[in-house]
Enzyme design. Sequence first.
Site, PDB file in Angstrom:
ATOM      1  N   SER A  67      17.555  62.421  40.434  1.00  0.00           N
ATOM      2  CA  SER A  67      18.940  61.929  40.343  1.00  0.00           C
ATOM      3  C   SER A  67      19.928  63.025  39.965  1.00  0.00           C
ATOM      4  O   SER A  67      21.137  62.866  40.119  1.00  0.00           O
ATOM      5  CB  SER A  67      19.035  60.776  39.335  1.00  0.00           C
ATOM      6  OG  SER A  67      18.655  61.203  38.042  1.00  0.00           O
ATOM      7  N   GLY A 104      20.187  67.654  38.773  1.00  0.00           N
ATOM      8  CA  GLY A 104      19.548  68.948  38.496  1.00  0.00           C
ATOM      9  C   GLY A 104      18.663  69.489  39.602  1.00  0.00           C
ATOM     10  O   GLY A 104      18.984  69.397  40.795  1.00  0.00           O
ATOM     11  N   ILE A 105      17.540  70.052  39.201  1.00  0.00           N
ATOM     12  CA  ILE A 105      16.635  70.739  40.126  1.00  0.00           C
ATOM     13  C   ILE A 105      16.068  69.772  41.159  1.00  0.00           C
ATOM     14  O   ILE A 105      15.987  70.092  42.347  1.00  0.00           O
ATOM     15  CB  ILE A 105      15.505  71.432  39.334  1.00  0.00           C
ATOM     16  CG1 ILE A 105      16.085  72.560  38.467  1.00  0.00           C
ATOM     17  CG2 ILE A 105      14.430  71.975  40.279  1.00  0.00           C
ATOM     18  CD1 ILE A 105      15.147  73.057  37.388  1.00  0.00           C
ATOM     19  N   TYR A 108       5.485  71.482  23.461  1.00  0.00           N
ATOM     20  CA  TYR A 108       6.129  71.652  24.770  1.00  0.00           C
ATOM     21  C   TYR A 108       5.278  72.527  25.677  1.00  0.00           C
ATOM     22  O   TYR A 108       5.072  72.203  26.858  1.00  0.00           O
ATOM     23  CB  TYR A 108       7.521  72.253  24.601  1.00  0.00           C
ATOM     24  CG  TYR A 108       8.207  72.564  25.923  1.00  0.00           C
ATOM     25  CD1 TYR A 108       8.506  71.550  26.819  1.00  0.00           C
ATOM     26  CD2 TYR A 108       8.540  73.876  26.275  1.00  0.00           C
ATOM     27  CE1 TYR A 108       9.121  71.831  28.044  1.00  0.00           C
ATOM     28  CE2 TYR A 108       9.154  74.163  27.482  1.00  0.00           C
ATOM     29  CZ  TYR A 108       9.443  73.133  28.368  1.00  0.00           C
ATOM     30  OH  TYR A 108      10.046  73.420  29.572  1.00  0.00           O
TER      31      TYR A 108
END
Length: 431
Positions: free
Chosen positions: A19, A21-22, A168
């Site tokens: 939806s 960005g990248i 992360y």
Amino acid sequence: MLPNTGKLAGCTLFITGASRGIGKAIALKAAKDGANIVIAAKTAEPHPTLPGTIYTAAEEIEAAGGKALPCIVNVREEQQIINAVEKAVKTFGGIDILVNNASAISLTGTLETATKKVNLMMDVNVRGTYLTSKACLPHLRKSKNPHILNLSPPMNLNPMWFKNHCAYTISKYGMSMCVLGMAEEFRGEVAVNALWPKTAIHTAAMDMLGGAGIEKQCRKTDILADAAYCILTKPKTFTGNFIIDEVLLREEGVKDFDVYAIAPGHPLMPDFFLDVETDTTAMKQERYGAAQEEKKLSRSQQEGADGAKVKTESAAAEPSGPVAETFRVIQGAMTEEYVRSTQGVFQFELSGDGGGTWYIDLKTKGGSAGFGKPPVTADVVMSMSSADFVKMFTGKLKPTLAFMSGKLRIKGNMALAIKLEKMLSQLNSKL
């Protein structure tokens, strides 16, 4: 920019997190060929701070020449993935390409990372990638040239990439391990590769992490869209690769990378998980420059207003040396504008000469800086050597590079930590 060739015409791409960005950039690149795009993302209603929804993305994709199928998908929910895959197959007749782009991030240490954040990163990055791949694979195996592309890094086991944001790193490397395993498991049937940027990419997530001004150090999402297009138009024998966008595009003949820059000519921030190549000559020059700066700072601390030496008793009364002088200059450069625009308290734990605990308070009215703990609880705690601190505050060492090379350890609000870099660029002329 890499030109479109039409090779993806009629192909169906299932892209998570498309939806904005990248993910959306990759979708729009494929749409120019006339591809079918399944927008598998969460945002159905406008978000208060993030741009775009699955429906606005669908409009852009169709305007670019593709066909769009917006599907509400939270990759943490297996049934939502399965439903979207079934809808895609029913609408377009199959799935040719899967792009695992959806990702969650929290750049925090082990003790600072809440369990719900750990769960989020593991669920979205690792489990979501695995389950979406699993749901798409039966359909991908029926395609003539099927691909899975994960937006994940090469697995660099340098401890510096684990120590500041262990959870992360584990989650992103989990995505990369899916590439390693599935590429071999489905060799000859489905190509499985990973793509990662050489530099920071300007997205809404980067704005949230870095604050205003960070975009100048980033490239546009177009560079990843071009690199992804290049990978996805290769034969399925091209598999098991961990690809860096700029490296691939150079191999493909792209020479002008300024077209991908937000601010052409501005220094770019390297992305995570890629060891920065060191120029030894530059290092020697940096060390020499820092040494000269330290000498100047020491001299100015030792000399009084009339040029005479400060008495030893006076020098012993308060911290002296390059670090102390740096904080004195910072205190003198404080403005209400710095305080208003930053709204953060920074604590520094410095080792070596002139070390100890220091602070910069850019939250309390008027602001302050000095030796000891801040007057209010710190939002960010930074640990580094005194020598690197002086380099950082005199423009010889960028905070981003210090963090990514392991010279700077950060605990607390990462967005505020990145904001500090903007302030430093304004202070350097006075230091």
